[in-house]
Design a protein around this motif. Structure first.
Motif, PDB file in Angstrom:
ATOM      1  N   THR A 151       0.167  -1.948  -9.357  1.00 51.86           N
ATOM      2  CA  THR A 151       0.004  -2.768  -8.164  1.00 51.86           C
ATOM      3  C   THR A 151       0.700  -4.101  -8.395  1.00 51.86           C
ATOM      4  O   THR A 151       0.731  -4.624  -9.511  1.00 51.86           O
ATOM      5  N   ASN A 155       0.807  -1.224   0.000  1.00 49.31           N
ATOM      6  CA  ASN A 155       0.000   0.000   0.000  1.00 49.31           C
ATOM      7  C   ASN A 155       0.838   1.271   0.000  1.00 49.31           C
ATOM      8  O   ASN A 155       0.361   2.327   0.395  1.00 49.31           O
ATOM      9  N   ASP A 169       1.673  -8.166  -6.844  1.00 47.86           N
ATOM     10  CA  ASP A 169       1.185  -9.311  -6.079  1.00 47.86           C
ATOM     11  C   ASP A 169       2.185  -9.623  -4.973  1.00 47.86           C
ATOM     12  O   ASP A 169       3.047 -10.491  -5.108  1.00 47.86           O
ATOM     13  N   VAL A 181       2.873   1.471  -7.004  1.00 45.03           N
ATOM     14  CA  VAL A 181       2.134   1.189  -5.783  1.00 45.03           C
ATOM     15  C   VAL A 181       2.208  -0.300  -5.484  1.00 45.03           C
ATOM     16  O   VAL A 181       1.751  -1.105  -6.277  1.00 45.03           O
ATOM     17  N   ALA A 182       2.806  -0.662  -4.376  1.00 51.60           N
ATOM     18  CA  ALA A 182       2.874  -2.060  -3.980  1.00 51.60           C
ATOM     19  C   ALA A 182       1.677  -2.387  -3.108  1.00 51.60           C
ATOM     20  O   ALA A 182       1.487  -1.774  -2.068  1.00 51.60           O
ATOM     21  N   VAL A 183       0.865  -3.339  -3.531  1.00 51.02           N
ATOM     22  CA  VAL A 183      -0.370  -3.661  -2.815  1.00 51.02           C
ATOM     23  C   VAL A 183      -0.366  -5.130  -2.443  1.00 51.02           C
ATOM     24  O   VAL A 183      -0.085  -5.991  -3.275  1.00 51.02           O
ATOM     25  N   THR A 194       2.949   4.231  -1.975  1.00 52.39           N
ATOM     26  CA  THR A 194       3.054   4.906  -3.253  1.00 52.39           C
ATOM     27  C   THR A 194       4.421   5.552  -3.352  1.00 52.39           C
ATOM     28  O   THR A 194       4.822   6.304  -2.477  1.00 52.39           O
TER      29      THR A 194
END
Length: 409
Positions: A354, A262, A356, A406-408, A264
């Motif tokens: 995003t 989450n 995984d 953005v890492a989600v 940015t």
């Protein structure tokens, strides 16, 4: 631009490395040794909000500093403890201008000649440019610092005396509001500009150190770190993007940072008419959001191995494009070159990706530009950590902007 994302190899014995410049900053791309922090533009004692940058500034203080930190080689025989902050590494060409503002604050005086400084370090050649220094002295000019290296930056004002009196400033801790003797006070904001003499990768180093003892602390505030008017930032916002550290063999800009779920991260590349995105570290890209630039035709997305049959066409800016269970990379085409966005506009082309992932993850991602022209570029460096490549291949139509990764979870 606040920061602990790449880690610089420092061999300072017992040095504590801490993330700095505000916990709310999402990118971590600087290294703090000792006591560093961030002010979000509010007045704090004698230090008024900084010029520009919404008044925000970063700081280092000898209060809570570490033994041996913030030394100036050849000039630190009686320095005791201090703090220093190393910026993220950024690439600069010959003739580009590095600029910022600074404000030196000291509660010491008499013979206790505390000091503050800023250096520009060429990380390829290890050459050090002494941009400015300030020193606690009982009388006369405090900038440039007495018995410190000659400065090479243009300072405005060029010579500064202390605004005398016991300075109140929270980073001084117990020394705030105290004064040992003649020489205590603050300089006020001073502007520094320096023209880069050699193309390469650079890093800014800011520091403050106590002299002779560790009592009556001093500190340095600094703000508006700019390269040709673009913020040398922490990746926390459009206004504070990470700048590239190097140019790769295919013209890609290379970045180092650590992403968390989450989070940015904003980076500042030059763009052209398309990009190839590819994850090198094994994670999958789940979705992408491209910017709204007023292009009625939208964008086209392809597999990296098939540029004939698109995965999607006419994808409008601002809409989410899903890759289903994920892809290791994709090709974006259809950026309209006629838009000719201003290269100095850091918000010109923002892309959201995003991934995984389920926790803090180092992602190796390259973004290679599609251009109509090519140009010679420097040889690439070997990176110990994560590399985000964002391309610059010589072109007459160039657009520069912030790309958002953005890492989600």
């Amino acid at each position: 631009m606040a920061l602990s994302a790449y880690r610089l190899a420092l061999s300072l014995a017992g040095a504590a490395i801490c993330s700095t410049l505000g916990a709310s900053h999402s990118a971590q791309a600087a290294t703090c040794i000792g006591n560093c922090g961030h002010n979000f533009g509010t007045a704090d004692g004698v230090i008024v909000p900084a010029p520009g940058s919404f008044g925000e500034y970063d700081w280092v203080s000898t209060q809570g500093g570490l033994d041996g930190a913030a030394g100036i080689a050849g000039y630190d025989t009686s320095a005791t403890n201090g703090s220093e902050l190393l910026s993220d590494i950024f690439f600069a060409a010959v003739g580009q201008i590095v600029s910022f503002n600074f404000n030196y604050v000291t509660s010491d005086g008499s013979q206790f000649a505390d000091y503050g400084f800023a250096q520009l370090i060429n990380t390829t050649t290890s050459e050090v440019y002494e941009l400015f220094n300030a020193r606690t002295v009982p009388d006369g000019a405090i900038i440039p610092g007495r018995d410190l290296p000659p400065v090479v930056a243009t300072l405005s004002p060029a010579v500064v005396s202390i605004n005398p009196g016991a300075p109140t400033w929270s980073p001084l801790g117990d020394s705030s509001g105290d004064c040992y003797g003649p020489g205590c006070g603050y300089t006020g904001w001073v502007a520094s500009t320096f023209t880069v003499p050699t193309e390469g990768s650079y890093q800014l180093r800011f520091g403050a150190a106590n002299w002779l003892d560790a009592a009556y602390d001093s500190g340095l505030a600094f703000s508006g770190l700019l390269l040709d008017g673009a913020t040398i930032g922490d990746g926390s916002s459009f206004e504070n993007p990470l700048l590239p550290q190097e140019i790769g063999p295919n013209g890609e800009f290379q970045f180092e940072f650590t992403a968390t779920p989450n989070q940015t991260v904003f980076v500042d590349p030059y763009i052209t008419t398309g990009y190839d995105f590819e994850v090198q570290s094994g994670q999958l890209i789940l979705s992408a959001i491209f910017p709204e630039l007023g292009d009625a035709n939208g964008y086209d997305v392809f597999s990296l191995t098939d540029l004939v049959n698109p995965l999607g066409t006419g994808i409008m800016g601002g809409s989410l494009f899903s890759f289903g269970s994920g892809v290791s990379g994709f090709a974006l085409r259809g950026i309209d070159p006629s838009l000719a966005l201003d290269p100095a506009n850091v918000g010109a082309f923002v892309t959201g990706l995003t991934f995984d992932i389920s926790g803090p993850t180092t992602i190796q991602l390259t973004q290679t530009p599609v251009t109509e022209f090519s140009a010679a570029v420097p040889e690439t460096s070997t990176w110990a950590m994560m590399i985000l490549g964002l391309g610059l291949m010589g072109a007459t139509l160039r657009r520069r902007s912030a790309v958002r990764a953005v890492a989600v979870a």
